[in-house]
Enzyme design. Structure first.
Site, short mmCIF file in Angstrom:
data_model
loop_
_atom_site.label_atom_id
_atom_site.label_comp_id
_atom_site.label_asym_id
_atom_site.label_seq_id
_atom_site.Cartn_x
_atom_site.Cartn_y
_atom_site.Cartn_z
N GLY A 1 -15.44 -36.22 1.71
CA GLY A 1 -16.52 -37.19 1.50
C GLY A 1 -17.83 -36.70 2.08
O GLY A 1 -18.11 -35.49 2.08
N SER A 2 -18.61 -37.63 2.62
CA SER A 2 -20.00 -37.34 3.00
C SER A 2 -20.18 -36.22 4.01
O SER A 2 -21.26 -35.66 4.11
CB SER A 2 -20.64 -38.61 3.54
OG SER A 2 -20.59 -39.60 2.56
N THR A 3 -19.15 -35.92 4.79
CA THR A 3 -19.31 -34.83 5.76
C THR A 3 -19.57 -33.51 5.04
O THR A 3 -20.10 -32.57 5.63
CB THR A 3 -18.06 -34.69 6.67
OG1 THR A 3 -16.91 -34.58 5.83
CG2 THR A 3 -17.92 -35.89 7.58
N LYS B 1 -21.68 -33.16 2.61
CA LYS B 1 -23.11 -33.08 2.22
C LYS B 1 -23.85 -32.07 3.07
O LYS B 1 -24.83 -31.46 2.64
CB LYS B 1 -23.76 -34.45 2.34
CG LYS B 1 -23.31 -35.42 1.27
CD LYS B 1 -23.82 -36.83 1.54
CE LYS B 1 -23.24 -37.80 0.52
NZ LYS B 1 -23.33 -39.19 0.96
N GLY C 1 -19.62 -42.32 0.38
CA GLY C 1 -20.79 -42.07 1.20
C GLY C 1 -20.61 -42.66 2.58
O GLY C 1 -19.49 -42.92 3.00
#
Ligand SMILES: [Zn+2]
Length: 578
Positions: A268-270, A272, A577
């Site tokens: 997931g968002s990690t 990004k 997110g």
């Protein structure tokens, strides 16, 4: 004169410890084992994590036992058996049965004091972890024969085990050793000790904090890794559920799995952070380029969503790379990924080690999982840019974040620091090893500052540590349904990954909690674990603070950030997110 080639240990039992067992006329030569002591496993400060102590295999020769009922009556409670079970064994027509293996010296003393004919014991050794469940998944365990089965006990079995010796002796007609007999004698070679990079105190703290979150959120599992980004040393590694290596039989295989190295999850968002690093390092974007978010976007026939929360109900608006990380915007991350392109995005994921085994020396390491980049449709590029459609292990991602913390240079993670010779001196020392440069020092420093803003004013406020500048990223990834076909409703992995002090990072901490109930945000489930462990590590490692002595006062609604709702955490429709 007959030479007995029977299994040395069994022969030893029957002959030496059974002086009454069927004496025969002639003399015999026997081989008597001399046991090697298994090496210790120590933490980096010399704290004993696994040791071998003297123990006894207690046995009975039922044919020698008189008045079986009375013996069962008095022996059963001492060895922890039921009277019926023991009586059953005593009534068998067998010459030899173990009553207890690897029994403590105290227990054997108690049994011996009963003075029962036909009951004896064979000296052996037993593996004991003085810290109980401490570092259980790292250490692993040995089987009843002292062979390493899991963890480092398995990976370093040959180093730890040593080699048993023996001596040959002659026995007389009554099967007693003749002291003057001169046979061959081979001395046992004890196993070597191994010293880990683990810090027992940080390990203990990590386990306590991870367990707290795991229990508070009734999670399905949890994993955490603490590393020194500059060297690749693993300082602590923990998983929930866990087990006690001193009583392995009472645990199930799920609780014995070192999830941090074996289990794949969608980060997931990690992820990004990796996307931002790649795009900036390739100059595909500049720090000032902005990417728009209005809450959702169509790619082909699919629509992807952002996590929407006040005051961003209509989307995050124009996001540069910093704002993308700070508010964890899926749309902007997707657009950055699409601008970078599938080939380069894939290239950096490979460079960050997401498709290779981390090489820590722990058994069971998994490789990452992703479709071949040539086959990625645009929607997949977008998904991967914000951490979906790709699966990695916690250790892989920890290693990748360490590279960001370490000015772009990726180190091989390692957990065994040294092997000690029998004289107690270092025989083999494992030095830190550079894997490769992943991004430039400039890119690493730029992204570190962006991650710092995530903690000071974005989704990562719960990870703040007084006195230190902390960089980090939250993740709240909805779990994919196994075998493909969408997402599992209400099932998330909540995570937080970060490092400190940003000026000269000494620790990287990854925390991932699987299927927390009630809330799924990395900021509420994982960041508090990070915060407590980071504090402990800074204190323990005597790291000089690089930030303000106290938390900076809350800055008034910078860039329209949510006003301490849920402690800065996003609310609203849970998707991805955060
Ligand atoms: Zn957004």
């Amino acid at each position: 004169m007959a030479y007995c080639a029977l299994g040395a240990r069994l022969f030893y039992l029957q002959v030496i410890r059974h002086p009454y067992y069927k004496p025969i006329a002639d003399q015999r030569k026997v081989k008597i084992p001399l046991l090697a002591r298994r090496g210790m496993i120590l933490d980096r400060n010399g704290k004993k994590l696994a040791v071998s102590v003297d123990a006894y295999d207690i046995y009975v020769d039922p044919s020698q036992v008189e008045n079986k009922a009375a013996v069962a009556e008095k022996l059963a409670p001492v060895i922890g058996w039921s009277r019926e079970r023991l009586l059953g064994v005593l009534n068998e027509r067998r010459l030899f049965t173990y009553l207890r293996r690897r029994a403590d010296a105290d227990l054997w003393k108690e049994v011996k004091a009963l003075d029962i004919r036909g009951v004896g014991a064979n000296p052996t050794m037993k593996r004991v972890c003085p810290g109980g469940a401490l570092a259980a998944h790292i250490l692993g365990f040995t089987n009843v024969d002292g062979v390493g089965m899991e963890g480092l006990e398995r990976a370093y079995d040959r180093v730890l085990r040593g080699r048993d010796g023996f001596f040959e002796a002659e026995i007389d007609a009554r099967r007693k050793i003749i002291p003057i007999s001169r046979g061959r004698r081979v001395e046992p070679v004890n196993g070597k000790d191994i010293v880990l990079t683990i810090d027992g105190t940080i390990q203990h703290c990590l386990e306590m904090e991870l367990e707290k979150s795991y229990k508070a959120h009734s999670a399905a599992g949890a994993s955490a890794v603490v590393m020194n980004p500059a060297t690749g040393e693993i300082l602590a590694m923990a998983n929930m559920p866990t087990f006690n290596p001193n009583s392995v039989a009472e645990s199930d295989s799920g609780s014995r799995r070192n999830r941090a190295v074996t289990d794949l999850y969608e980060p997931g968002s990690t992820l990004k952070t990796i996307t931002a690093c790649a795009a900036l390092n390739e100059n595909a974007i500049t720090p000032n380029d902005t990417f728009s978010c209005n809450g959702s976007m169509r790619i082909g026939r699919r629509t992807i969503h952002c996590s929407l929360h006040p005051p961003f109900m209509g989307g995050h608006g124009a996001c540069n790379a910093a704002k993308t990380l700070r508010y964890s915007c899926n749309m902007a991350a997707a657009r950055i990924g699409l601008k970078l392109g599938r080939e380069r995005l894939n290239k950096y994921e490979a460079a960050f080690g997401l498709y290779e085994e981390p090489g820590s020396g722990l058994p069971g390491e998994s490789n990452g999982m992703c479709m071949r980049w040539q086959n990625w449709p645009d929607v997949t590029v977008a998904n991967i840019a914000f951490g979906q459609s790709i699966a990695v292990t916690p250790l892989q991602l920890a290693k990748a974040y360490c590279a960001v913390a370490n000015s772009g240079l990726m180190m091989r993670p390692f957990i065994v620091q040294e092997i000690r010779g029998l004289d107690g001196k270092t025989e083999v020392a494992f030095a830190p090893r550079v894997v490769r440069r992943v991004i430039s020092a400039e890119t690493a420093s730029m992204v570190s500052e962006m991650l710092c803003a995530v903690v000071t004013g974005g989704t990562g406020k719960n990870a703040r540590v007084d006195g230190y500048r902390v960089a980090g990223k939250t993740g709240s990834a909805q779990k994919a349904i196994e075998g493909g076909g969408g997402f599992a409703a209400g099932k998330f992995v909540a995570s937080f990954i970060g490092f400190l002090p940003v000026t000269d990072p000494k620790v990287m901490i990854l925390v991932a909690v699987d299927e927390p109930k009630g809330t799924h945000w990395g900021a509420t489930v994982a960041a508090p674990v990070f915060q407590q462990v980071a504090r402990e590590a800074m204190w323990r490692m005597k790291v000089r603070p690089d930030g303000l002595p106290k938390e900076s006062p809350p800055v008034a609604d910078r860039a329209g950030e949510p006003k301490s709702r849920n402690r800065g955490e996003a609310s609203g429709r849970p998707r991805m997110g955060g």
